[in-house]
Motif scaffolding. Structure first.
Motif, PDB file in Angstrom:
ATOM      1  N   THR A 110      93.375  56.815  40.295  1.00  0.00           N
ATOM      2  CA  THR A 110      94.056  56.120  41.203  1.00  0.00           C
ATOM      3  C   THR A 110      92.428  56.121  41.926  1.00  0.00           C
ATOM      4  O   THR A 110      91.918  56.983  42.606  1.00  0.00           O
ATOM      5  CB  THR A 110      94.436  55.398  41.257  1.00  0.00           C
ATOM      6  N   ILE A 111      91.753  54.300  42.566  1.00  0.00           N
ATOM      7  CA  ILE A 111      91.322  54.209  42.906  1.00  0.00           C
ATOM      8  C   ILE A 111      91.916  53.458  43.575  1.00  0.00           C
ATOM      9  O   ILE A 111      93.179  52.259  43.577  1.00  0.00           O
ATOM     10  CB  ILE A 111      89.925  52.987  43.071  1.00  0.00           C
ATOM     11  N   VAL A 112      91.869  53.296  44.928  1.00  0.00           N
ATOM     12  CA  VAL A 112      92.277  52.917  46.729  1.00  0.00           C
ATOM     13  C   VAL A 112      91.836  52.323  47.260  1.00  0.00           C
ATOM     14  O   VAL A 112      90.837  53.127  47.982  1.00  0.00           O
ATOM     15  CB  VAL A 112      93.772  54.084  46.957  1.00  0.00           C
ATOM     16  N   VAL A 113      91.684  51.250  48.214  1.00  0.00           N
ATOM     17  CA  VAL A 113      91.499  50.773  49.621  1.00  0.00           C
ATOM     18  C   VAL A 113      92.389  49.941  50.462  1.00  0.00           C
ATOM     19  O   VAL A 113      93.808  50.300  50.044  1.00  0.00           O
ATOM     20  CB  VAL A 113      90.380  49.527  48.652  1.00  0.00           C
ATOM     21  N   ALA A 114      91.854  50.083  50.770  1.00  0.00           N
ATOM     22  CA  ALA A 114      93.154  49.756  52.540  1.00  0.00           C
ATOM     23  C   ALA A 114      93.512  48.172  52.061  1.00  0.00           C
ATOM     24  O   ALA A 114      93.111  47.123  51.559  1.00  0.00           O
ATOM     25  CB  ALA A 114      92.234  49.237  53.746  1.00  0.00           C
ATOM     26  N   PRO A 115      95.047  47.350  53.228  1.00  0.00           N
ATOM     27  CA  PRO A 115      95.186  46.635  52.248  1.00  0.00           C
ATOM     28  C   PRO A 115      94.588  45.693  52.527  1.00  0.00           C
ATOM     29  O   PRO A 115      94.646  44.124  52.123  1.00  0.00           O
ATOM     30  CB  PRO A 115      96.686  46.913  52.840  1.00  0.00           C
TER      31      PRO A 115
END
Length: 82
Positions: A56-61
Motif C-alpha cells: 500500500t501507499i499511505v499519506v497523512a489524512p
C-alpha cells in the motif's frame, strides 16, 4: 513521513504501479510512504501477487483528497483507494 495516523490511497502487487504512484504523489508534493509491514516489503512487491505481495501507499489524512485526485487522474477511480 511520520508514523502518525495514515490512510491508504493506493494498493497493488505490481512494483511498477507502486513506484509510478509514489512518483506521481512525490511530484505533486504529497508526502507518502510504501507500506508492507516488514523490511522485505519492497522485495515482496517486486515478486508480485504470486507471493501475496500486495503493498500500500499511505499519506497523512490531510493529504488524502489531493492524493486520491492525483491517482485518479492517472488511473481512474478503480485503482485509487480512499
Amino acid at each position: 513521513m511520520t508514523d502518525e495516523k495514515q490512510v491508504i490511497v493506493f494498493e497493488s502487487a505490481e512494483i511498477v504501479e507502486l513506484e509510478l504512484a509514489k512518483s506521481l504523489l512525490d511530484k505533486a508534493g504529497i508526502p507518502c510512504a510504501l507500506r508492507g509491514g516488514s523490511a522485505t516489503a519492497y522485495l515482496t512487491a517486486a515478486l508480485g501477487a504470486a507471493f501475496g505481495g500486495v503493498q500500500t501507499i499511505v499519506v497523512a489524512p490531510g493529504d488524502e483528497e489531493r492524493a486520491v485526485a492525483v491517482l485518479e487522474a492517472a488511473w481512474g477511480a478503480r485503482d485509487a483507494e480512499g
